[in-house]
Design a protein around this motif. Structure first.
Motif, PDB file in Angstrom:
ATOM      1  N   SER A   1       0.820  -1.213   0.000  1.00 31.57           N
ATOM      2  CA  SER A   1       0.000   0.000   0.000  1.00 31.57           C
ATOM      3  C   SER A   1       0.856   1.265   0.000  1.00 31.57           C
ATOM      4  N   GLN A   2       1.936   1.301   0.784  1.00 28.42           N
ATOM      5  CA  GLN A   2       2.790   2.496   0.804  1.00 28.42           C
ATOM      6  C   GLN A   2       3.541   2.650  -0.518  1.00 28.42           C
ATOM      7  N   GLN A   3       4.037   1.552  -1.068  1.00 27.52           N
ATOM      8  CA  GLN A   3       4.732   1.613  -2.346  1.00 27.52           C
ATOM      9  C   GLN A   3       3.784   2.027  -3.461  1.00 27.52           C
ATOM     10  N   LEU A   4       2.515   1.596  -3.368  1.00 25.43           N
ATOM     11  CA  LEU A   4       1.519   1.974  -4.353  1.00 25.43           C
ATOM     12  C   LEU A   4       1.299   3.484  -4.340  1.00 25.43           C
ATOM     13  N   LEU A   5       1.168   4.054  -3.148  1.00 25.76           N
ATOM     14  CA  LEU A   5       1.022   5.505  -3.044  1.00 25.76           C
ATOM     15  C   LEU A   5       2.249   6.220  -3.591  1.00 25.76           C
ATOM     16  N   ASN A   6       3.424   5.691  -3.283  1.00 23.88           N
ATOM     17  CA  ASN A   6       4.657   6.273  -3.819  1.00 23.88           C
ATOM     18  C   ASN A   6       4.682   6.183  -5.339  1.00 23.88           C
ATOM     19  N   ALA A   7       4.267   5.042  -5.878  1.00 21.77           N
ATOM     20  CA  ALA A   7       4.257   4.858  -7.335  1.00 21.77           C
ATOM     21  C   ALA A   7       3.297   5.840  -7.991  1.00 21.77           C
ATOM     22  N   GLN A   8       2.112   6.010  -7.395  1.00 24.54           N
ATOM     23  CA  GLN A   8       1.152   6.961  -7.944  1.00 24.54           C
ATOM     24  C   GLN A   8       1.719   8.376  -7.887  1.00 24.54           C
ATOM     25  N   PHE A   9       2.343   8.722  -6.788  1.00 27.37           N
ATOM     26  CA  PHE A   9       2.939  10.049  -6.641  1.00 27.37           C
ATOM     27  C   PHE A   9       4.047  10.254  -7.661  1.00 27.37           C
ATOM     28  N   ILE A  10       4.902   9.268  -7.824  1.00 29.76           N
ATOM     29  CA  ILE A  10       6.012   9.371  -8.778  1.00 29.76           C
ATOM     30  C   ILE A  10       5.489   9.551 -10.191  1.00 29.76           C
ATOM     31  N   LEU A  11       4.470   8.782 -10.570  1.00 32.52           N
ATOM     32  CA  LEU A  11       3.914   8.908 -11.916  1.00 32.52           C
ATOM     33  C   LEU A  11       3.297  10.284 -12.142  1.00 32.52           C
ATOM     34  N   HIS A  12       2.526  10.758 -11.188  1.00 29.47           N
ATOM     35  CA  HIS A  12       1.897  12.066 -11.359  1.00 29.47           C
ATOM     36  C   HIS A  12       2.932  13.191 -11.331  1.00 29.47           C
ATOM     37  N   ALA A  13       3.977  13.022 -10.529  1.00 32.91           N
ATOM     38  CA  ALA A  13       5.031  14.038 -10.467  1.00 32.91           C
ATOM     39  C   ALA A  13       5.831  14.090 -11.767  1.00 32.91           C
ATOM     40  N   SER A  14       5.824  13.009 -12.523  1.00 34.19           N
ATOM     41  CA  SER A  14       6.591  12.977 -13.777  1.00 34.19           C
ATOM     42  C   SER A  14       5.833  13.608 -14.943  1.00 34.19           C
ATOM     43  N   LEU A  15       4.615  14.077 -14.721  1.00 33.67           N
ATOM     44  CA  LEU A  15       3.827  14.669 -15.807  1.00 33.67           C
ATOM     45  C   LEU A  15       4.491  15.908 -16.418  1.00 33.67           C
ATOM     46  N   ASP A  16       5.143  16.716 -15.602  1.00 31.38           N
ATOM     47  CA  ASP A  16       5.820  17.904 -16.138  1.00 31.38           C
ATOM     48  C   ASP A  16       6.945  17.512 -17.085  1.00 31.38           C
ATOM     49  N   VAL A  17       7.722  16.517 -16.689  1.00 29.45           N
ATOM     50  CA  VAL A  17       8.805  16.030 -17.551  1.00 29.45           C
ATOM     51  C   VAL A  17       8.216  15.414 -18.809  1.00 29.45           C
ATOM     52  N   PHE A  18       7.103  14.709 -18.647  1.00 30.97           N
ATOM     53  CA  PHE A  18       6.397  14.114 -19.785  1.00 30.97           C
ATOM     54  C   PHE A  18       6.035  15.201 -20.799  1.00 30.97           C
ATOM     55  N   GLU A  19       5.453  16.292 -20.320  1.00 30.21           N
ATOM     56  CA  GLU A  19       5.042  17.393 -21.200  1.00 30.21           C
ATOM     57  C   GLU A  19       6.233  17.988 -21.946  1.00 30.21           C
ATOM     58  N   GLU A  20       7.339  18.164 -21.253  1.00 33.44           N
ATOM     59  CA  GLU A  20       8.546  18.707 -21.895  1.00 33.44           C
ATOM     60  C   GLU A  20       9.028  17.796 -23.012  1.00 33.44           C
ATOM     61  N   LYS A  21       9.093  16.501 -22.727  1.00 33.42           N
ATOM     62  CA  LYS A  21       9.553  15.544 -23.746  1.00 33.42           C
ATOM     63  C   LYS A  21       8.574  15.467 -24.909  1.00 33.42           C
TER      64      LYS A  21
END
Length: 133
Positions: free
Chosen positions: A26-46
């Motif tokens: 459960s904690q890793q899942l929350l971390n994974a969701q956070f990491i994916l959503h936090a990567s959206l800015d980098v996604f947009e740049e690429k």
């Protein structure tokens, strides 16, 4: 973890899958969701600087790599995995084909969550065969 986002960044579909290095509790899942959503800015740049659908590796966090894929209709895939680029690219192409089938369904309302059990089943099979070898 596999995430499909709408043009407005609303989650359309989410699927967890086992990673070779660890299982997502459960904690890793929350971390994974956070990491994916936090990567959206980098996604947009690429995305802005690329003409390709498969954006390759967007970021690397901890022991995992984040890959991005964007459809011509600007629906985005984000994948947190420990697999190699070629496996992820093949998965994205096949998942895109399945997404097209959902979008062409006259009963599917654009922008709503994907709740098709058939889509979910096919994606689970693709994750097992393509990203869990």
């Amino acid at each position: 973890m596999f995430l499909i986002l709408s043009q407005e960044d609303h989650p359309l579909y989410e699927r967890r899958f086992p990673l070779k290095k660890t299982t997502l509790g459960s904690q890793q899942l929350l971390n994974a969701q956070f990491i994916l959503h936090a990567s959206l800015d980098v996604f947009e740049e690429k995305y802005k600087s690329s003409k390709e659908l498969f954006l390759k590796e967007i970021e690397q966090k901890q022991d995992y790599r984040i890959f991005g894929y964007v459809t011509p209709s600007n629906i985005r895939f984000l994948i947190l995995t420990d697999q190699e680029e070629e496996k992820v690219k093949g998965f994205c192409q096949l998942a895109h084909e399945q997404l097209i089938k959902v979008l062409m369904n006259p009963l599917y309302q654009l922008g709503s969550s994907i709740s098709s059990s058939n889509f979910d089943h096919v994606i689970q099979q693709l994750l097992q065969t393509r990203l869990n070898q």
